[in-house]
Design an enzyme around this catalytic site. Structure first.
Site, PDB file in Angstrom:
ATOM      1  N   LYS A 105      -1.269  -0.123   4.941  1.00 56.39           N
ATOM      2  CA  LYS A 105      -3.222   0.623   5.637  1.00 56.39           C
ATOM      3  C   LYS A 105      -3.884  -0.157   4.611  1.00 56.39           C
ATOM      4  O   LYS A 105      -4.573  -0.514   5.373  1.00 56.39           O
ATOM      5  CB  LYS A 105      -2.586   1.883   5.124  1.00 56.39           C
ATOM      6  CG  LYS A 105      -4.081   2.268   6.297  1.00 56.39           C
ATOM      7  CD  LYS A 105      -4.039   4.017   5.736  1.00 56.39           C
ATOM      8  CE  LYS A 105      -5.194   5.034   6.436  1.00 56.39           C
ATOM      9  NZ  LYS A 105      -5.453   5.759   5.754  1.00 56.39           N
ATOM     10  N   LYS A 120       3.866  -7.855   5.733  1.00 57.41           N
ATOM     11  CA  LYS A 120       4.458  -6.716   6.076  1.00 57.41           C
ATOM     12  C   LYS A 120       2.877  -5.327   6.657  1.00 57.41           C
ATOM     13  O   LYS A 120       1.599  -5.827   6.036  1.00 57.41           O
ATOM     14  CB  LYS A 120       4.791  -5.920   5.124  1.00 57.41           C
ATOM     15  CG  LYS A 120       5.346  -4.568   5.514  1.00 57.41           C
ATOM     16  CD  LYS A 120       5.952  -4.261   3.668  1.00 57.41           C
ATOM     17  CE  LYS A 120       6.390  -2.956   3.808  1.00 57.41           C
ATOM     18  NZ  LYS A 120       7.354  -2.903   3.141  1.00 57.41           N
ATOM     19  N   LYS A 166       4.571  -6.078  -7.280  1.00 57.29           N
ATOM     20  CA  LYS A 166       3.756  -5.414  -7.793  1.00 57.29           C
ATOM     21  C   LYS A 166       2.716  -5.451  -9.513  1.00 57.29           C
ATOM     22  O   LYS A 166       1.676  -5.070  -9.347  1.00 57.29           O
ATOM     23  CB  LYS A 166       4.298  -3.977  -7.645  1.00 57.29           C
ATOM     24  CG  LYS A 166       4.658  -2.929  -6.332  1.00 57.29           C
ATOM     25  CD  LYS A 166       5.019  -1.295  -6.681  1.00 57.29           C
ATOM     26  CE  LYS A 166       5.461  -1.043  -5.194  1.00 57.29           C
ATOM     27  NZ  LYS A 166       4.914  -0.205  -5.365  1.00 57.29           N
TER      28      LYS A 166
END
Ligand code: TRP
Length: 340
Positions: free
Chosen positions: A200, A197, A115
């Site tokens: 959304k 993966k 991240k």
């Protein structure tokens, strides 16, 4: 002292309407587990603000995540469902754990490294994310945490934090249990575009409450076995993401049939996807109906979350009282001496 009923805690980030990857990776297991354990399920909005976000959207996403969880079958009459920021003890305990967690261990977390790479400026909160996660779990002294494989490293850190706190502050009678992961059996669900993966944000997901026409519009062009170019080419089910979704939504007999039709080119990919769509609908249509019912009751979600937060807080306060007392910190009502 052992707790009477085994307790589970798990959390999910409010990414709005949850998708089938969230369902197969965690929520489906929660729905089953809630009847066997004393369960705390939490929409972790404090985790969500460790990366840039829009405040009005966060509120909607948190609400929608709760609707999805209820629609998926979380039953507030047996499980405690609440929003993390409604229980301030989460951040209070996280601060305490920050003081006993070595910086090096946080820097080694793969999710942090991933991240952090994607941010221009990395907030300290992103580094401390797993400390807050440990606080989430240990605040309820949960022994088990139903999560997907990607959370194993975070869970290991939670266990180390429990061990370290116990050794430092309660060496003779450990207070926090070392929580173990209850791994969900489903393998990682890939996105419909076959790259990485399901998520959304990348648009490769199927929403739990998405209208059927929209689902089919995404499923139809979804990536299959790349070697199956023409309708008559035999395929290899094991390399096809659609095949793995069949395992999650269809019976064993159907899965066998699908594999055979794929290997012999008896079906084209579209026929295979139609069968998958039917299977998905058996799971998703009832969820959409429940969501519609929930939405037709004004204030219902807020009431469920309010009750959940009140229940969670009773447990959380008890833990903080004990933790602060042994650490020489002030009690809620002031600086009273600790009488063991
Ligand atoms: N980090 C978890 C995830 O991204 C979410 C989470 C936060 C969590 N706190 C938790 C999961 C506590 C289990 C227990 O999926």
């Amino acid at each position: 002292m052992a707790l009477a009923t085994p307790r589970v805690f798990s959390g999910i980030q409010p990414s709005g309407e949850l998708h089938i990857g969230n369902y197969l990776g965690a929520i489906q297991a929660w729905v089953e587990i809630q009847h066997r354990y004393e369960s705390f399920f939490c929409v972790v909005d404090y985790h969500a603000i460790t990366v840039p976000y829009a405040p009005p959207e966060l509120r909607t996403r948190t609400h929608e995540a709760a609707v999805s969880l209820l629609a998926a079958g979380i039953d507030p009459s047996v499980a405690t469902l609440f929003v993390q920021s409604a229980v301030p003890e989460h951040t209070e305990l996280a601060w305490i754990f920050n003081t006993i967690t070595p910086l090096g261990e946080l820097e080694r977390q793969t999710q942090f490294k991933d991240k952090a790479q994607r941010q221009e400026s990395v907030a300290a909160g992103l580094l401390n994310y797993p400390v807050l996660q440990a606080a989430d779990i240990l605040l309820y002294r949960a022994d088990s945490v139903p999560v997907g494989e990607d959370q194993v490293q975070h869970l290991e850190l939670s266990r180390e934090i429990a061990r370290r706190w116990n050794a430092r502050f309660r060496p003779d009678s450990p207070y926090f249990p070392e929580p173990k992961a209850l791994l969900t059996p489903t393998r990682r669900i890939m996105g419909l575009d076959g790259s990485g993966k399901m998520s959304k944000s990348t648009g490769n997901s199927v929403g739990l409450l998405e209208p059927p026409d929209d689902i089919w519009a995404k499923l139809r062009p979804a990536v299959t076995d790349p070697k199956r170019v023409r309708r008559t080419d035999p395929g290899t089910p094991e390399v096809c993401n659609i095949y793995h979704l069949h395992k999650a939504f269809n019976s064993e007999a159907t899965v066998e049939l699908v594999a055979e039709r794929c290997r012999t080119a008896g079906w084209g990919c579209i026929e295979c996807k139609q069968t998958l769509f039917e299977g998905m609908e058996r799971t998703l249509a009832p969820m959409r109906a429940r969501a519609a019912d929930i939405r037709s009751r004004p204030g219902h979600v807020e009431e469920v979350l309010g009750d959940g937060a009140a229940t969670a807080r009773r447990v959380a306060r008890e833990t903080m009282r004990e933790v602060k007392a042994v650490m020489g910190l002030a009690a809620e009502a002031g600086l009273r001496p600790h009488r063991p």
